[in-house]
Design a protein around this motif. Structure first.
Motif, short mmCIF file in Angstrom:
data_model
loop_
_atom_site.label_atom_id
_atom_site.label_comp_id
_atom_site.label_asym_id
_atom_site.label_seq_id
_atom_site.Cartn_x
_atom_site.Cartn_y
_atom_site.Cartn_z
N UNK A 1 -43.34 -68.83 -22.12
CA UNK A 1 -42.70 -69.42 -20.94
C UNK A 1 -43.69 -70.28 -20.16
N UNK A 2 -44.92 -69.78 -20.02
CA UNK A 2 -45.93 -70.55 -19.30
C UNK A 2 -46.26 -71.84 -20.04
N UNK A 3 -46.34 -71.77 -21.36
CA UNK A 3 -46.59 -72.99 -22.14
C UNK A 3 -45.44 -73.98 -21.98
N UNK A 4 -44.20 -73.53 -22.12
CA UNK A 4 -43.05 -74.43 -22.02
C UNK A 4 -42.99 -75.11 -20.66
N UNK B 1 -36.77 -72.28 -25.29
CA UNK B 1 -36.74 -71.05 -26.07
C UNK B 1 -35.72 -71.14 -27.19
N UNK B 2 -34.52 -71.61 -26.85
CA UNK B 2 -33.47 -71.73 -27.86
C UNK B 2 -33.78 -72.79 -28.89
N UNK C 1 -51.41 -70.20 -31.28
CA UNK C 1 -51.65 -71.18 -30.22
C UNK C 1 -51.52 -70.59 -28.83
N UNK C 2 -50.92 -69.40 -28.70
CA UNK C 2 -50.70 -68.81 -27.38
C UNK C 2 -51.86 -67.93 -26.92
#
Length: 549
Positions: free
Chosen positions: A302-305, A326-327, A363-364
Protein backbone atom coordinates in the motif's frame (compact mmCIF):
# COMPACT_ATOMS: atom_id res chain seq x y z
CA UNK A 1 18.90 4.18 -11.47
CA UNK A 2 20.84 3.08 -8.40
CA UNK A 3 22.63 -0.23 -8.16
CA UNK A 4 20.64 -3.21 -6.94
CA UNK A 5 21.87 -4.17 -3.49
CA UNK A 6 21.12 -7.21 -1.34
CA UNK A 7 18.01 -7.29 0.78
CA UNK A 8 18.84 -7.41 4.45
CA UNK A 9 17.14 -10.63 5.42
CA UNK A 10 13.85 -12.28 5.00
CA UNK A 11 11.32 -14.72 6.22
CA UNK A 12 8.99 -16.89 4.19
CA UNK A 13 7.50 -15.38 1.02
CA UNK A 14 4.06 -16.29 -0.33
CA UNK A 15 3.83 -19.93 -1.21
CA UNK A 16 3.14 -20.98 -4.79
CA UNK A 17 2.05 -24.41 -5.92
CA UNK A 18 5.59 -25.70 -6.27
CA UNK A 19 7.95 -23.43 -4.41
CA UNK A 20 5.70 -23.93 -1.52
CA UNK A 21 7.49 -27.17 -1.13
CA UNK A 22 10.79 -25.33 -1.11
CA UNK A 23 9.40 -22.62 1.15
CA UNK A 24 11.17 -20.10 -1.05
CA UNK A 25 12.80 -17.43 0.98
CA UNK A 26 15.80 -16.35 2.91
CA UNK A 27 18.33 -14.08 1.34
CA UNK A 28 21.17 -14.32 -1.06
CA UNK A 29 24.09 -12.76 0.73
CA UNK A 30 27.04 -15.04 0.63
CA UNK A 31 30.75 -15.43 0.82
CA UNK A 32 33.61 -17.56 1.72
CA UNK A 33 35.38 -19.86 4.03
CA UNK A 34 38.06 -22.36 4.48
CA UNK A 35 41.27 -20.95 5.57
CA UNK A 36 44.65 -21.71 6.94
CA UNK A 37 47.15 -19.63 8.77
CA UNK A 38 48.92 -19.11 12.03
CA UNK A 39 47.37 -20.37 15.21
CA UNK A 40 46.09 -17.07 16.50
CA UNK A 41 44.04 -15.64 19.33
CA UNK A 42 43.71 -11.94 20.11
CA UNK A 43 46.44 -11.15 22.61
CA UNK A 44 45.65 -7.49 23.06
CA UNK A 45 42.83 -7.08 25.48
CA UNK A 46 41.09 -3.85 26.38
CA UNK A 47 38.27 -3.05 28.78
CA UNK A 48 35.46 -5.56 28.70
CA UNK A 49 37.60 -8.32 27.20
CA UNK A 50 38.97 -10.89 29.56
CA UNK A 51 40.81 -14.14 29.03
CA UNK A 52 38.77 -17.26 28.48
CA UNK A 53 36.51 -17.50 31.56
CA UNK A 54 37.23 -20.33 33.91
CA UNK A 55 33.52 -20.89 34.57
CA UNK A 56 32.92 -21.95 30.97
CA UNK A 57 32.11 -25.62 30.86
CA UNK A 58 30.77 -27.95 28.20
CA UNK A 59 29.82 -31.28 29.82
CA UNK A 60 30.77 -34.20 27.64
CA UNK A 61 32.63 -32.03 25.13
CA UNK A 62 36.12 -33.25 24.38
CA UNK A 63 39.09 -31.12 25.34
CA UNK A 64 39.95 -30.96 21.66
CA UNK A 65 36.67 -29.20 20.85
CA UNK A 66 36.38 -27.12 24.01
CA UNK A 67 39.96 -25.88 23.73
CA UNK A 68 40.22 -25.46 19.96
CA UNK A 69 42.02 -22.41 18.63
CA UNK A 70 40.81 -20.67 15.52
CA UNK A 71 43.24 -20.59 12.63
CA UNK A 72 42.62 -17.45 10.58
CA UNK A 73 43.84 -16.94 7.04
CA UNK A 74 42.92 -15.44 3.65
CA UNK A 75 39.38 -15.91 2.41
CA UNK A 76 38.57 -17.69 -0.83
CA UNK A 77 35.72 -16.86 -3.21
CA UNK A 78 32.29 -18.11 -2.12
CA UNK A 79 31.14 -21.58 -2.99
CA UNK A 80 28.00 -21.94 -5.14
CA UNK A 81 25.99 -23.02 -2.10
CA UNK A 82 26.95 -19.81 -0.32
CA UNK A 83 26.03 -17.68 -3.31
CA UNK A 84 27.44 -15.38 -5.93
CA UNK A 85 30.34 -13.10 -5.05
CA UNK A 86 34.06 -12.53 -5.14
CA UNK A 87 36.70 -13.06 -2.49
CA UNK A 88 36.66 -10.18 0.02
CA UNK A 89 39.61 -7.86 0.51
CA UNK A 90 42.72 -8.35 2.58
CA UNK A 91 41.11 -6.92 5.70
CA UNK A 92 38.97 -10.07 5.91
CA UNK A 93 40.13 -13.37 7.39
CA UNK A 94 38.40 -16.75 7.39
CA UNK A 95 38.49 -19.82 9.61
CA UNK A 96 36.40 -22.79 10.72
CA UNK A 97 34.97 -23.83 14.07
CA UNK A 98 34.26 -27.49 14.82
CA UNK A 99 31.08 -28.19 16.79
CA UNK A 100 29.15 -31.32 17.79
CA UNK A 101 26.55 -32.48 15.29
CA UNK A 102 24.29 -33.37 18.22
CA UNK A 103 24.71 -31.24 21.33
CA UNK A 104 22.88 -33.94 23.33
CA UNK A 105 25.73 -36.31 22.42
CA UNK A 106 28.72 -33.96 22.28
CA UNK A 107 31.21 -36.82 22.10
CA UNK A 108 29.73 -38.03 18.81
CA UNK A 109 30.08 -36.74 15.26
CA UNK A 110 31.12 -33.18 14.42
CA UNK A 111 30.55 -30.58 11.71
CA UNK A 112 32.61 -27.54 10.70
CA UNK A 113 31.22 -24.00 10.60
CA UNK A 114 32.62 -21.37 8.22
CA UNK A 115 33.72 -18.11 9.90
CA UNK A 116 34.83 -14.66 8.77
CA UNK A 117 36.15 -11.61 10.60
CA UNK A 118 37.70 -8.17 10.20
CA UNK A 119 39.93 -7.02 13.05
CA UNK A 120 39.26 -3.72 14.76
CA UNK A 121 41.35 -0.73 13.79
CA UNK A 122 41.19 0.60 17.36
CA UNK A 123 44.14 0.46 19.70
CA UNK A 124 44.63 -2.44 22.10
CA UNK A 125 43.41 -0.24 24.96
CA UNK A 126 40.19 0.62 23.14
CA UNK A 127 39.35 -2.85 21.87
CA UNK A 128 35.95 -4.02 23.16
CA UNK A 129 35.89 -7.57 21.81
CA UNK A 130 34.22 -9.46 18.98
CA UNK A 131 30.82 -8.46 17.63
CA UNK A 132 29.09 -11.48 16.09
CA UNK A 133 26.50 -10.93 13.33
CA UNK A 134 23.65 -12.99 11.96
CA UNK A 135 21.93 -11.39 8.97
CA UNK A 136 18.81 -13.51 8.88
CA UNK A 137 16.95 -15.92 6.68
CA UNK A 138 17.17 -18.44 8.15
CA UNK A 139 19.47 -19.63 5.41
CA UNK A 140 21.69 -16.61 4.71
CA UNK A 141 25.46 -17.03 4.70
CA UNK A 142 27.02 -14.61 7.17
CA UNK A 143 30.41 -15.26 5.62
CA UNK A 144 29.34 -13.42 2.45
CA UNK A 145 26.94 -10.98 4.07
CA UNK A 146 29.39 -9.35 6.45
CA UNK A 147 31.86 -8.18 3.77
CA UNK A 148 28.97 -7.00 1.61
CA UNK A 149 27.58 -4.84 4.39
CA UNK A 150 30.88 -4.20 6.17
CA UNK A 151 31.04 -0.51 5.33
CA UNK A 152 27.74 0.04 7.14
CA UNK A 153 29.35 -1.19 10.36
CA UNK A 154 32.68 0.56 9.92
CA UNK A 155 32.13 2.85 12.89
CA UNK A 156 31.70 -0.20 15.12
CA UNK A 157 34.95 -1.66 13.78
CA UNK A 158 36.80 1.59 14.32
CA UNK A 159 35.26 1.91 17.77
CA UNK A 160 36.73 -1.32 19.12
CA UNK A 161 34.98 -4.39 17.71
CA UNK A 162 36.33 -7.21 15.61
CA UNK A 163 33.45 -7.84 13.20
CA UNK A 164 32.68 -11.58 13.05
CA UNK A 165 30.07 -13.69 11.26
CA UNK A 166 29.50 -17.30 10.27
CA UNK A 167 27.46 -19.70 8.18
CA UNK A 168 25.05 -21.33 10.66
CA UNK A 169 24.77 -25.11 10.66
CA UNK A 170 22.98 -26.30 7.53
CA UNK A 171 23.80 -23.09 5.63
CA UNK A 172 26.33 -22.21 2.92
CA UNK A 173 29.62 -23.90 3.72
CA UNK A 174 28.63 -25.22 7.16
CA UNK A 175 27.35 -28.77 6.59
CA UNK A 176 24.83 -27.45 4.05
CA UNK A 177 21.35 -28.91 3.68
CA UNK A 178 20.55 -29.59 0.03
CA UNK A 179 17.36 -30.86 -1.58
CA UNK A 180 17.05 -30.31 -5.36
CA UNK A 181 19.78 -29.81 -7.95
CA UNK A 182 20.00 -26.58 -9.96
CA UNK A 183 18.48 -27.94 -13.16
CA UNK A 184 15.45 -29.32 -11.33
CA UNK A 185 14.97 -26.07 -9.43
CA UNK A 186 15.06 -24.10 -12.68
CA UNK A 187 12.67 -26.49 -14.41
CA UNK A 188 10.13 -26.39 -11.59
CA UNK A 189 10.24 -22.59 -11.49
CA UNK A 190 9.11 -22.61 -15.14
CA UNK A 191 6.06 -24.79 -14.51
CA UNK A 192 2.60 -23.19 -14.46
CA UNK A 193 2.21 -21.62 -11.05
CA UNK A 194 -0.29 -20.09 -8.74
CA UNK A 195 -2.18 -21.37 -5.72
CA UNK A 196 -4.10 -24.64 -6.11
CA UNK A 197 -7.61 -23.95 -7.40
CA UNK A 198 -9.24 -27.38 -7.36
CA UNK A 199 -8.94 -30.82 -5.79
CA UNK A 200 -6.60 -32.10 -8.49
CA UNK A 201 -4.19 -29.20 -7.99
CA UNK A 202 -4.38 -29.66 -4.23
CA UNK A 203 -3.34 -33.28 -4.63
CA UNK A 204 -0.50 -32.15 -6.89
CA UNK A 205 0.57 -29.63 -4.27
CA UNK A 206 0.70 -32.36 -1.62
CA UNK A 207 2.58 -34.74 -3.92
CA UNK A 208 5.23 -32.14 -4.81
CA UNK A 209 5.74 -31.23 -1.16
CA UNK A 210 6.21 -34.89 -0.31
CA UNK A 211 8.73 -35.32 -3.13
CA UNK A 212 10.65 -32.24 -2.05
CA UNK A 213 10.78 -33.35 1.58
CA UNK A 214 11.92 -36.81 0.48
CA UNK A 215 14.76 -35.23 -1.51
CA UNK A 216 15.83 -33.20 1.54
CA UNK A 217 15.85 -36.34 3.66
CA UNK A 218 17.82 -38.31 1.06
CA UNK A 219 20.49 -35.61 0.73
CA UNK A 220 20.77 -34.39 4.32
CA UNK A 221 18.93 -36.92 6.46
CA UNK A 222 21.13 -37.20 9.56
CA UNK A 223 21.56 -33.45 9.72
CA UNK A 224 17.87 -32.51 9.62
CA UNK A 225 17.00 -33.04 13.33
CA UNK A 226 19.99 -30.95 14.41
CA UNK A 227 19.61 -27.67 12.49
CA UNK A 228 17.47 -26.06 15.17
CA UNK A 229 17.92 -22.46 16.20
CA UNK A 230 18.73 -23.66 19.71
CA UNK A 231 21.64 -25.75 18.41
CA UNK A 232 22.92 -22.80 16.40
CA UNK A 233 22.78 -20.73 19.61
CA UNK A 234 24.89 -23.41 21.30
CA UNK A 235 27.32 -23.24 18.40
CA UNK A 236 27.46 -19.48 18.84
CA UNK A 237 28.39 -19.84 22.49
CA UNK A 238 31.26 -22.13 21.59
CA UNK A 239 32.30 -19.52 19.02
CA UNK A 240 32.28 -16.86 21.75
CA UNK A 241 34.45 -19.15 23.85
CA UNK A 242 36.90 -19.75 20.99
CA UNK A 243 37.09 -16.01 20.27
CA UNK A 244 38.19 -15.49 23.87
CA UNK A 245 35.32 -13.28 25.05
CA UNK A 246 33.65 -13.70 28.42
CA UNK A 247 30.33 -12.50 27.01
CA UNK A 248 28.79 -12.59 23.54
CA UNK A 249 28.44 -9.19 21.90
CA UNK A 250 25.87 -9.72 19.17
CA UNK A 251 24.04 -7.96 16.33
CA UNK A 252 21.11 -9.94 14.90
CA UNK A 253 18.86 -8.88 12.02
CA UNK A 254 15.48 -10.46 11.15
CA UNK A 255 15.79 -14.20 11.85
CA UNK A 256 19.01 -13.22 13.62
CA UNK A 257 16.82 -11.66 16.30
CA UNK A 258 15.21 -15.02 16.91
CA UNK A 259 18.65 -16.59 17.21
CA UNK A 260 19.72 -13.84 19.61
CA UNK A 261 16.62 -14.30 21.72
CA UNK A 262 17.19 -18.04 21.99
CA UNK A 263 20.84 -17.45 22.93
CA UNK A 264 19.76 -15.08 25.70
CA UNK A 265 17.39 -17.74 27.03
CA UNK A 266 20.00 -20.51 27.00
CA UNK A 267 22.99 -18.45 28.19
CA UNK A 268 21.63 -15.39 30.05
CA UNK A 269 24.78 -14.96 32.13
CA UNK A 270 26.88 -14.69 28.95
CA UNK A 271 24.82 -12.01 27.22
CA UNK A 272 26.96 -9.03 26.28
CA UNK A 273 26.02 -5.89 24.40
CA UNK A 274 23.26 -7.06 22.07
CA UNK A 275 21.14 -5.44 19.37
CA UNK A 276 18.19 -7.22 17.72
CA UNK A 277 17.00 -5.27 14.65
CA UNK A 278 13.84 -6.19 12.66
CA UNK A 279 12.49 -8.31 15.50
CA UNK A 280 10.58 -11.48 14.67
CA UNK A 281 7.30 -12.29 16.34
CA UNK A 282 7.90 -15.09 18.87
CA UNK A 283 4.26 -16.23 18.83
CA UNK A 284 4.23 -20.00 18.24
CA UNK A 285 0.77 -19.83 16.63
CA UNK A 286 1.30 -20.33 12.87
CA UNK A 287 -2.04 -18.74 12.02
CA UNK A 288 -1.19 -15.60 13.99
CA UNK A 289 2.27 -15.49 12.42
CA UNK A 290 0.95 -15.81 8.87
CA UNK A 291 -1.72 -13.19 9.46
CA UNK A 292 0.97 -10.81 10.68
CA UNK A 293 3.15 -11.53 7.65
CA UNK A 294 0.22 -10.93 5.31
CA UNK A 295 -0.63 -7.63 6.96
CA UNK A 296 3.02 -6.55 6.87
CA UNK A 297 3.49 -7.15 3.16
CA UNK A 298 0.13 -5.61 2.32
CA UNK A 299 1.06 -2.50 4.31
CA UNK A 300 4.35 -2.23 2.42
CA UNK A 301 2.54 -2.68 -0.90
CA UNK A 302 0.00 0.00 0.00
CA UNK A 303 2.83 2.39 0.84
CA UNK A 304 4.54 1.62 -2.47
CA UNK A 305 1.33 2.10 -4.49
CA UNK A 306 0.65 5.44 -2.82
CA UNK A 307 4.22 6.52 -3.51
CA UNK A 308 3.90 5.43 -7.14
CA UNK A 309 0.77 7.46 -7.90
CA UNK A 310 1.97 10.53 -5.98
CA UNK A 311 5.57 10.75 -7.14
CA UNK A 312 5.91 8.67 -10.32
CA UNK A 313 2.75 10.26 -11.81
CA UNK A 314 2.64 9.53 -15.57
CA UNK A 315 5.39 6.93 -15.12
CA UNK A 316 3.36 4.95 -12.58
CA UNK A 317 2.18 1.84 -14.45
CA UNK A 318 -0.93 1.36 -12.29
CA UNK A 319 -2.38 4.78 -13.14
CA UNK A 320 -3.56 7.34 -10.59
CA UNK A 321 -5.63 5.20 -8.18
CA UNK A 322 -3.49 3.56 -5.51
CA UNK A 323 -6.34 1.49 -4.06
CA UNK A 324 -7.25 0.11 -7.48
CA UNK A 325 -3.62 -0.91 -7.92
CA UNK A 326 -4.14 -3.92 -5.66
CA UNK A 327 -6.71 -5.37 -8.03
CA UNK A 328 -4.64 -4.53 -11.11
CA UNK A 329 -1.63 -6.40 -9.72
CA UNK A 330 -3.77 -9.38 -8.70
CA UNK A 331 -5.21 -9.54 -12.23
CA UNK A 332 -1.73 -9.25 -13.74
CA UNK A 333 -0.39 -12.18 -11.71
CA UNK A 334 -3.47 -14.23 -12.58
CA UNK A 335 -2.77 -13.63 -16.28
CA UNK A 336 0.80 -14.84 -15.78
CA UNK A 337 -0.57 -18.13 -14.42
CA UNK A 338 -1.98 -18.76 -17.88
CA UNK A 339 0.60 -16.95 -20.04
CA UNK A 340 4.06 -16.34 -18.56
CA UNK A 341 5.85 -13.24 -19.86
CA UNK A 342 8.88 -13.59 -22.16
CA UNK A 343 12.28 -12.33 -21.01
CA UNK A 344 15.70 -11.82 -22.56
CA UNK A 345 17.14 -14.66 -20.48
CA UNK A 346 19.66 -16.57 -22.67
CA UNK A 347 18.12 -19.89 -21.59
CA UNK A 348 14.63 -18.82 -22.63
CA UNK A 349 13.23 -18.63 -19.12
CA UNK A 350 9.89 -16.89 -18.75
CA UNK A 351 8.42 -14.87 -15.93
CA UNK A 352 5.82 -17.16 -14.37
CA UNK A 353 3.27 -16.11 -11.78
CA UNK A 354 5.42 -17.67 -9.05
CA UNK A 355 8.50 -15.74 -10.13
CA UNK A 356 6.55 -12.49 -10.52
CA UNK A 357 5.21 -12.79 -6.97
CA UNK A 358 8.71 -13.49 -5.68
CA UNK A 359 10.03 -10.43 -7.52
CA UNK A 360 7.31 -8.21 -6.08
CA UNK A 361 8.01 -9.50 -2.57
CA UNK A 362 11.76 -8.89 -3.03
CA UNK A 363 11.19 -5.27 -4.03
CA UNK A 364 9.21 -4.50 -0.86
CA UNK A 365 12.10 -5.16 1.53
CA UNK A 366 13.55 -1.70 1.02
CA UNK A 367 12.18 1.67 -0.05
CA UNK A 368 15.25 1.93 -2.26
CA UNK A 369 13.98 -1.10 -4.22
CA UNK A 370 10.64 0.46 -5.10
CA UNK A 371 12.10 1.89 -8.31
CA UNK A 372 12.82 -1.64 -9.48
CA UNK A 373 9.23 -2.65 -8.84
CA UNK A 374 8.07 0.33 -10.87
CA UNK A 375 10.42 -0.65 -13.69
CA UNK A 376 9.27 -4.27 -13.58
CA UNK A 377 5.60 -3.30 -13.67
CA UNK A 378 6.23 -0.86 -16.52
CA UNK A 379 7.72 -3.74 -18.51
CA UNK A 380 4.78 -6.02 -17.83
CA UNK A 381 1.99 -3.49 -18.36
CA UNK A 382 3.54 -1.64 -21.28
CA UNK A 383 5.66 -4.21 -23.17
CA UNK A 384 4.47 -7.59 -21.75
CA UNK A 385 8.05 -8.54 -20.80
CA UNK A 386 9.42 -9.66 -17.45
CA UNK A 387 13.17 -8.99 -17.24
CA UNK A 388 13.31 -6.87 -14.09
CA UNK A 389 10.97 -9.00 -11.98
CA UNK A 390 12.88 -12.11 -13.09
CA UNK A 391 16.12 -10.47 -11.95
CA UNK A 392 14.56 -9.64 -8.58
CA UNK A 393 13.21 -13.18 -8.21
CA UNK A 394 16.60 -14.70 -9.05
CA UNK A 395 18.26 -12.47 -6.52
CA UNK A 396 15.72 -13.37 -3.85
CA UNK A 397 16.01 -17.09 -4.61
CA UNK A 398 19.81 -17.11 -4.58
CA UNK A 399 20.24 -17.93 -8.29
CA UNK A 400 23.44 -16.66 -9.93
CA UNK A 401 24.13 -15.81 -13.57
CA UNK A 402 25.32 -19.38 -14.25
CA UNK A 403 22.04 -20.84 -13.04
CA UNK A 404 23.49 -22.07 -9.75
CA UNK A 405 21.43 -21.77 -6.59
CA UNK A 406 22.63 -21.20 -3.08
CA UNK A 407 21.16 -23.54 -0.50
CA UNK A 408 19.28 -20.75 1.27
CA UNK A 409 15.80 -22.08 0.47
CA UNK A 410 16.63 -25.64 1.47
CA UNK A 411 18.23 -24.38 4.68
CA UNK A 412 15.23 -22.15 5.41
CA UNK A 413 12.89 -25.12 5.09
CA UNK A 414 15.06 -27.37 7.24
CA UNK A 415 15.65 -24.83 10.02
CA UNK A 416 12.05 -23.68 10.11
CA UNK A 417 10.77 -27.25 10.27
CA UNK A 418 13.34 -28.25 12.90
CA UNK A 419 12.08 -25.39 15.07
CA UNK A 420 8.40 -26.01 14.43
CA UNK A 421 7.28 -29.05 12.41
CA UNK A 422 3.58 -28.21 12.72
CA UNK A 423 1.25 -27.29 9.88
CA UNK A 424 -2.39 -27.32 8.82
CA UNK A 425 -4.01 -29.80 6.51
CA UNK A 426 -5.45 -28.52 3.24
CA UNK A 427 -8.95 -28.92 4.62
CA UNK A 428 -8.05 -26.74 7.63
CA UNK A 429 -6.34 -23.95 5.72
CA UNK A 430 -9.25 -23.65 3.26
CA UNK A 431 -11.25 -22.08 6.10
CA UNK A 432 -9.03 -18.99 6.04
CA UNK A 433 -8.89 -18.35 2.29
CA UNK A 434 -11.71 -15.77 2.23
CA UNK A 435 -10.30 -13.90 5.24
CA UNK A 436 -6.84 -13.74 3.65
CA UNK A 437 -8.26 -12.57 0.33
CA UNK A 438 -10.10 -9.74 2.07
CA UNK A 439 -6.89 -8.64 3.77
CA UNK A 440 -4.90 -8.68 0.53
CA UNK A 441 -6.24 -9.24 -3.01
CA UNK A 442 -2.68 -9.82 -4.25
CA UNK A 443 -1.03 -11.80 -1.46
CA UNK A 444 -3.96 -13.41 0.34
CA UNK A 445 -4.66 -16.43 -1.86
CA UNK A 446 -0.95 -17.21 -2.02
CA UNK A 447 -0.03 -16.73 1.61
CA UNK A 448 -2.88 -18.81 3.00
CA UNK A 449 -0.95 -21.81 1.73
CA UNK A 450 1.81 -20.89 4.13
CA UNK A 451 -0.45 -22.29 6.83
CA UNK A 452 0.44 -25.78 5.61
CA UNK A 453 3.77 -25.14 7.30
CA UNK A 454 5.86 -28.28 7.66
CA UNK A 455 3.04 -30.78 7.27
CA UNK A 456 4.74 -34.04 6.25
CA UNK A 457 8.30 -33.05 7.21
CA UNK A 458 10.29 -36.28 7.80
CA UNK A 459 11.59 -35.38 11.28
CA UNK A 460 9.16 -36.29 14.10
CA UNK A 461 8.07 -33.49 16.40
CA UNK A 462 9.66 -35.17 19.42
CA UNK A 463 13.07 -34.83 17.76
CA UNK A 464 12.75 -31.07 17.29
CA UNK A 465 13.29 -28.15 19.68
CA UNK A 466 11.05 -25.11 19.64
CA UNK A 467 12.68 -21.73 20.32
CA UNK A 468 12.27 -20.17 23.76
CA UNK A 469 13.02 -16.56 24.66
CA UNK A 470 12.56 -15.85 28.38
CA UNK A 471 15.74 -14.07 29.49
CA UNK A 472 14.95 -12.28 32.75
CA UNK A 473 18.44 -13.09 34.08
CA UNK A 474 20.32 -11.67 31.09
CA UNK A 475 23.59 -10.11 32.21
CA UNK A 476 22.99 -6.98 30.15
CA UNK A 477 19.90 -5.31 28.63
CA UNK A 478 19.11 -6.39 25.05
CA UNK A 479 18.22 -3.54 22.70
CA UNK A 480 15.28 -4.29 20.38
CA UNK A 481 14.95 -2.16 17.23
CA UNK A 482 11.79 -2.18 15.12
CA UNK A 483 10.66 -0.36 11.98
CA UNK A 484 6.98 0.60 11.79
CA UNK A 485 6.93 0.00 8.01
CA UNK A 486 8.73 -3.35 8.04
CA UNK A 487 6.98 -5.84 5.71
CA UNK A 488 8.79 -9.02 6.71
CA UNK A 489 8.94 -8.61 10.49
CA UNK A 490 5.99 -6.34 11.24
CA UNK A 491 6.31 -3.90 14.10
CA UNK A 492 3.77 -5.60 16.36
CA UNK A 493 6.05 -8.62 16.72
CA UNK A 494 8.68 -6.58 18.56
CA UNK A 495 6.31 -5.87 21.43
CA UNK A 496 5.52 -9.54 21.76
CA UNK A 497 9.23 -10.42 21.73
CA UNK A 498 9.83 -7.83 24.44
CA UNK A 499 7.13 -9.46 26.58
CA UNK A 500 8.46 -12.97 25.92
CA UNK A 501 11.98 -11.96 26.93
CA UNK A 502 10.89 -10.46 30.23
CA UNK A 503 9.71 -6.91 29.61
CA UNK A 504 11.25 -3.48 28.99
CA UNK A 505 13.92 -3.76 31.69
CA UNK A 506 15.34 -6.82 29.97
CA UNK A 507 14.70 -5.64 26.40
CA UNK A 508 14.02 -1.92 25.84
CA UNK A 509 12.49 -1.11 22.44
CA UNK A 510 13.74 1.53 20.01
CA UNK A 511 11.12 2.43 17.38
CA UNK A 512 11.99 3.75 13.92
CA UNK A 513 9.18 5.33 11.90
CA UNK A 514 10.14 4.44 8.36
CA UNK A 515 9.95 1.96 5.50
CA UNK A 516 11.76 -1.27 4.76
CA UNK A 517 13.12 -4.31 6.52
CA UNK A 518 15.30 -3.36 9.53
CA UNK A 519 16.24 0.12 10.74
CA UNK A 520 20.00 0.41 11.30
CA UNK A 521 20.97 0.14 7.65
CA UNK A 522 18.51 2.83 6.58
CA UNK A 523 21.26 5.19 7.71
CA UNK A 524 18.93 7.16 9.98
CA UNK A 525 21.28 9.17 12.21
CA UNK A 526 19.13 8.75 15.30
CA UNK A 527 18.99 4.97 14.96
CA UNK A 528 22.68 4.60 14.13
CA UNK A 529 23.84 6.82 16.98
CA UNK A 530 21.56 5.11 19.51
CA UNK A 531 22.64 1.60 18.49
CA UNK A 532 26.33 2.51 18.33
CA UNK A 533 26.22 4.10 21.78
CA UNK A 534 24.69 0.92 23.17
CA UNK A 535 27.29 -1.33 21.55
CA UNK A 536 30.40 0.80 21.97
CA UNK A 537 29.68 2.51 25.29
CA UNK A 538 27.07 0.32 26.95
CA UNK A 539 24.55 3.18 26.95
CA UNK A 540 21.06 1.71 27.19
CA UNK A 541 18.30 3.90 25.71
CA UNK A 542 15.04 4.30 27.57
CA UNK A 543 12.27 1.97 26.49
CA UNK A 544 9.98 3.75 24.03
CA UNK A 545 12.71 5.90 22.45
CA UNK A 546 11.73 6.80 18.87
CA UNK A 547 13.53 7.88 15.70
CA UNK A 548 12.45 8.99 12.26
CA UNK A 549 9.30 10.93 13.18
Amino acid sequence: MSTLTPARARRTPPRSRRVLAAVAGALALLAVTACSGDDERPRERGPGVESRPAEDSYPGLSEELAGQRLRWGPCEAPTPLQGEGTAPGEEWQCSTLTVPLDWDQPDGGTIDLALIRSRTTASAEDRVGSLVFNFGGPGGSGVLSLPQFGTEYQELREGGFDLVSFDPRGVGDSAPVTCLDDATTDAEAQEPGGPPENAAEEREFTRENEEYYAACEANAGELLPHVTTANTARDMDLLRHALGDDRLHYFGISYGTQLGGVYAHLFPERVGRTVLDAVVDPTPDRLAQTRLDLEGFQLALDHYLQHCVEFERQDCPIGSDAEAGNGLLADLVEQLEETPAPTSDPNGRRLTADLAMTGIIASLYSEESWEYLTQGLQELFWTSTGDTLLLLADFYNGRDAQGRYSNQNAALTAIRCADDPSGMSIAELREYREEFMETSPLFGEWMVWGLSGCEGWPVPADQTERPRYAAEDAAEPILLVANTGDPATPYAGAGRMQEAMGGPEVAPLLTYHGEGHSAYTTGDTCVVNTVNAHLLEGTVPQDGHTCGE
